[in-house]
Design a protein around this motif. Sequence first.
Motif, PDB file in Angstrom:
ATOM      1  N   SER A   1      65.667  -6.194 -55.905  1.00 54.30           N
ATOM      2  CA  SER A   1      64.419  -6.628 -55.288  1.00 54.30           C
ATOM      3  C   SER A   1      63.870  -5.664 -54.245  1.00 54.30           C
ATOM      4  O   SER A   1      62.669  -5.387 -54.218  1.00 54.30           O
ATOM      5  CB  SER A   1      64.603  -8.017 -54.668  1.00 54.30           C
ATOM      6  OG  SER A   1      64.851  -8.967 -55.685  1.00 54.30           O
ATOM      7  N   SER A   2      64.724  -5.135 -53.374  1.00 53.96           N
ATOM      8  CA  SER A   2      64.195  -4.237 -52.337  1.00 53.96           C
ATOM      9  C   SER A   2      63.653  -2.954 -52.969  1.00 53.96           C
ATOM     10  O   SER A   2      62.599  -2.454 -52.550  1.00 53.96           O
ATOM     11  CB  SER A   2      65.248  -3.933 -51.266  1.00 53.96           C
ATOM     12  OG  SER A   2      66.376  -3.300 -51.807  1.00 53.96           O
ATOM     13  N   ASN A   3      64.332  -2.435 -53.989  1.00 54.48           N
ATOM     14  CA  ASN A   3      63.826  -1.238 -54.660  1.00 54.48           C
ATOM     15  C   ASN A   3      62.552  -1.520 -55.449  1.00 54.48           C
ATOM     16  O   ASN A   3      61.695  -0.639 -55.580  1.00 54.48           O
ATOM     17  CB  ASN A   3      64.894  -0.617 -55.554  1.00 54.48           C
ATOM     18  CG  ASN A   3      65.964   0.104 -54.756  1.00 54.48           C
ATOM     19  OD1 ASN A   3      65.871   0.214 -53.535  1.00 54.48           O
ATOM     20  ND2 ASN A   3      66.974   0.600 -55.437  1.00 54.48           N
ATOM     21  N   MET A   4      62.412  -2.736 -55.965  1.00 53.79           N
ATOM     22  CA  MET A   4      61.157  -3.114 -56.627  1.00 53.79           C
ATOM     23  C   MET A   4      60.005  -3.065 -55.622  1.00 53.79           C
ATOM     24  O   MET A   4      58.918  -2.569 -55.941  1.00 53.79           O
ATOM     25  CB  MET A   4      61.263  -4.526 -57.218  1.00 53.79           C
ATOM     26  CG  MET A   4      62.143  -4.630 -58.431  1.00 53.79           C
ATOM     27  SD  MET A   4      62.401  -6.353 -58.963  1.00 53.79           S
ATOM     28  CE  MET A   4      60.737  -6.858 -59.375  1.00 53.79           C
ATOM     29  N   LEU A   5      60.241  -3.568 -54.430  1.00 53.74           N
ATOM     30  CA  LEU A   5      59.207  -3.524 -53.393  1.00 53.74           C
ATOM     31  C   LEU A   5      58.918  -2.075 -53.003  1.00 53.74           C
ATOM     32  O   LEU A   5      57.754  -1.702 -52.803  1.00 53.74           O
ATOM     33  CB  LEU A   5      59.633  -4.347 -52.180  1.00 53.74           C
ATOM     34  CG  LEU A   5      59.795  -5.846 -52.416  1.00 53.74           C
ATOM     35  CD1 LEU A   5      60.335  -6.529 -51.158  1.00 53.74           C
ATOM     36  CD2 LEU A   5      58.489  -6.492 -52.869  1.00 53.74           C
ATOM     37  N   ALA A   6      59.960  -1.258 -52.919  1.00 53.04           N
ATOM     38  CA  ALA A   6      59.773   0.157 -52.603  1.00 53.04           C
ATOM     39  C   ALA A   6      58.908   0.844 -53.661  1.00 53.04           C
ATOM     40  O   ALA A   6      58.038   1.664 -53.330  1.00 53.04           O
ATOM     41  CB  ALA A   6      61.120   0.858 -52.472  1.00 53.04           C
ATOM     42  N   GLU A   7      59.137   0.526 -54.922  1.00 51.93           N
ATOM     43  CA  GLU A   7      58.327   1.106 -56.005  1.00 51.93           C
ATOM     44  C   GLU A   7      56.852   0.791 -55.823  1.00 51.93           C
ATOM     45  O   GLU A   7      55.993   1.644 -56.065  1.00 51.93           O
ATOM     46  CB  GLU A   7      58.802   0.583 -57.363  1.00 51.93           C
ATOM     47  CG  GLU A   7      60.110   1.161 -57.821  1.00 51.93           C
ATOM     48  CD  GLU A   7      60.618   0.485 -59.096  1.00 51.93           C
ATOM     49  OE1 GLU A   7      59.843  -0.215 -59.792  1.00 51.93           O
ATOM     50  OE2 GLU A   7      61.821   0.649 -59.390  1.00 51.93           O
ATOM     51  N   GLN A   8      56.564  -0.425 -55.398  1.00 48.46           N
ATOM     52  CA  GLN A   8      55.162  -0.791 -55.173  1.00 48.46           C
ATOM     53  C   GLN A   8      54.572  -0.038 -53.986  1.00 48.46           C
ATOM     54  O   GLN A   8      53.431   0.421 -54.030  1.00 48.46           O
ATOM     55  CB  GLN A   8      55.036  -2.308 -54.974  1.00 48.46           C
ATOM     56  CG  GLN A   8      55.303  -3.108 -56.222  1.00 48.46           C
ATOM     57  CD  GLN A   8      54.376  -2.701 -57.347  1.00 48.46           C
ATOM     58  OE1 GLN A   8      53.152  -2.730 -57.221  1.00 48.46           O
ATOM     59  NE2 GLN A   8      54.952  -2.286 -58.469  1.00 48.46           N
ATOM     60  N   PHE A   9      55.353   0.109 -52.920  1.00 51.55           N
ATOM     61  CA  PHE A   9      54.908   0.897 -51.773  1.00 51.55           C
ATOM     62  C   PHE A   9      54.607   2.333 -52.222  1.00 51.55           C
ATOM     63  O   PHE A   9      53.556   2.896 -51.888  1.00 51.55           O
ATOM     64  CB  PHE A   9      55.977   0.904 -50.673  1.00 51.55           C
ATOM     65  CG  PHE A   9      55.675   1.877 -49.572  1.00 51.55           C
ATOM     66  CD1 PHE A   9      54.910   1.479 -48.482  1.00 51.55           C
ATOM     67  CD2 PHE A   9      56.117   3.191 -49.634  1.00 51.55           C
ATOM     68  CE1 PHE A   9      54.586   2.381 -47.476  1.00 51.55           C
ATOM     69  CE2 PHE A   9      55.806   4.095 -48.628  1.00 51.55           C
ATOM     70  CZ  PHE A   9      55.037   3.694 -47.550  1.00 51.55           C
ATOM     71  N   ILE A  10      55.526   2.917 -52.970  1.00 54.05           N
ATOM     72  CA  ILE A  10      55.372   4.296 -53.438  1.00 54.05           C
ATOM     73  C   ILE A  10      54.125   4.432 -54.298  1.00 54.05           C
ATOM     74  O   ILE A  10      53.350   5.390 -54.143  1.00 54.05           O
ATOM     75  CB  ILE A  10      56.641   4.745 -54.195  1.00 54.05           C
ATOM     76  CG1 ILE A  10      57.818   4.863 -53.219  1.00 54.05           C
ATOM     77  CG2 ILE A  10      56.402   6.049 -54.947  1.00 54.05           C
ATOM     78  CD1 ILE A  10      59.180   4.967 -53.888  1.00 54.05           C
ATOM     79  N   LYS A  11      53.909   3.488 -55.194  1.00 53.82           N
ATOM     80  CA  LYS A  11      52.725   3.510 -56.050  1.00 53.82           C
ATOM     81  C   LYS A  11      51.459   3.551 -55.196  1.00 53.82           C
ATOM     82  O   LYS A  11      50.563   4.373 -55.435  1.00 53.82           O
ATOM     83  CB  LYS A  11      52.719   2.278 -56.965  1.00 53.82           C
ATOM     84  CG  LYS A  11      51.545   2.193 -57.902  1.00 53.82           C
ATOM     85  CD  LYS A  11      51.629   0.946 -58.771  1.00 53.82           C
ATOM     86  CE  LYS A  11      50.397   0.795 -59.636  1.00 53.82           C
ATOM     87  NZ  LYS A  11      50.417  -0.459 -60.391  1.00 53.82           N
ATOM     88  N   GLY A  12      51.375   2.692 -54.208  1.00 55.13           N
ATOM     89  CA  GLY A  12      50.209   2.672 -53.329  1.00 55.13           C
ATOM     90  C   GLY A  12      50.045   3.962 -52.546  1.00 55.13           C
ATOM     91  O   GLY A  12      48.938   4.489 -52.408  1.00 55.13           O
ATOM     92  N   ALA A  13      51.142   4.504 -52.047  1.00 61.83           N
ATOM     93  CA  ALA A  13      51.088   5.751 -51.258  1.00 61.83           C
ATOM     94  C   ALA A  13      50.663   6.927 -52.131  1.00 61.83           C
ATOM     95  O   ALA A  13      49.859   7.765 -51.698  1.00 61.83           O
ATOM     96  CB  ALA A  13      52.449   6.013 -50.612  1.00 61.83           C
ATOM     97  N   LEU A  14      51.190   7.009 -53.342  1.00 62.39           N
ATOM     98  CA  LEU A  14      50.820   8.098 -54.243  1.00 62.39           C
ATOM     99  C   LEU A  14      49.348   8.026 -54.627  1.00 62.39           C
ATOM    100  O   LEU A  14      48.673   9.060 -54.726  1.00 62.39           O
ATOM    101  CB  LEU A  14      51.696   8.078 -55.498  1.00 62.39           C
ATOM    102  CG  LEU A  14      53.164   8.462 -55.296  1.00 62.39           C
ATOM    103  CD1 LEU A  14      53.962   8.235 -56.584  1.00 62.39           C
ATOM    104  CD2 LEU A  14      53.295   9.918 -54.833  1.00 62.39           C
ATOM    105  N   GLU A  15      48.847   6.817 -54.829  1.00 66.28           N
ATOM    106  CA  GLU A  15      47.441   6.648 -55.205  1.00 66.28           C
ATOM    107  C   GLU A  15      46.484   7.130 -54.117  1.00 66.28           C
ATOM    108  O   GLU A  15      45.343   7.466 -54.413  1.00 66.28           O
ATOM    109  CB  GLU A  15      47.146   5.185 -55.545  1.00 66.28           C
ATOM    110  CG  GLU A  15      47.705   4.763 -56.880  1.00 66.28           C
ATOM    111  CD  GLU A  15      47.460   3.296 -57.193  1.00 66.28           C
ATOM    112  OE1 GLU A  15      46.747   2.604 -56.421  1.00 66.28           O
ATOM    113  OE2 GLU A  15      47.988   2.830 -58.219  1.00 66.28           O
ATOM    114  N   THR A  16      46.948   7.155 -52.896  1.00 68.13           N
ATOM    115  CA  THR A  16      46.077   7.621 -51.804  1.00 68.13           C
ATOM    116  C   THR A  16      46.364   9.071 -51.427  1.00 68.13           C
ATOM    117  O   THR A  16      45.896   9.554 -50.396  1.00 68.13           O
ATOM    118  CB  THR A  16      46.190   6.706 -50.573  1.00 68.13           C
ATOM    119  OG1 THR A  16      47.550   6.622 -50.162  1.00 68.13           O
ATOM    120  CG2 THR A  16      45.655   5.321 -50.867  1.00 68.13           C
TER     121      THR A  16
END
Length: 177
Positions: free
Chosen positions: A15-30
């Motif tokens: 679960s924590s790595n799943m949340l990290a993946e979403q954070f990373i996705k958002g950061a990369l998009e910007t």
Amino acid sequence: MKIVVLEGSPNKNGSSNMLAEQFIKGALETGHQVEVIDAARAKIHPCTGCIHCGYDGPCIQKDEMEQIRESILGADMMVFVTPLYYYGMSAQLKILIDRFCAFNGSIQRKQMKSAVISAAWNSDSWTFDALKAHYDTLVRYLNLEDLGAVYGKGCGTPSMTARSKYMKLAYDLGRSI
């Protein structure tokens, strides 16, 4: 901005790595650069407290921490990612943070940004109190600028996490950086 994500989960698909993946996705998009350091699989030893480093290195131990040190000091932001284990961070992430001892001064002078992402089975109002206190102390001691947190209550399994509001909150945090 260069962001280093310090993942502390022994469960690679948890679960924590799943949340990290979403954070990373958002950061990369910007447009940010992101490097992930998997503390649970890194070959690093616990700090011995010998203070041979003089709090600013080098550490007397010869392991992967030297490369991790370079990654952290080359970044503008650290994101601490951990499952909640007995109301604190995982031992794997704690070992990595303990090894900051050999470059505390360099981190403090750098004035980096930071965030924390965590997932827990519990949903009690006090579930993250101890982790929040520890993170706040790290921010203060290391002279970090806190940019936010995602504390995923009720995220005990990946399927629970996938259906939770915390996936979007982690993504939004990444985009807001």
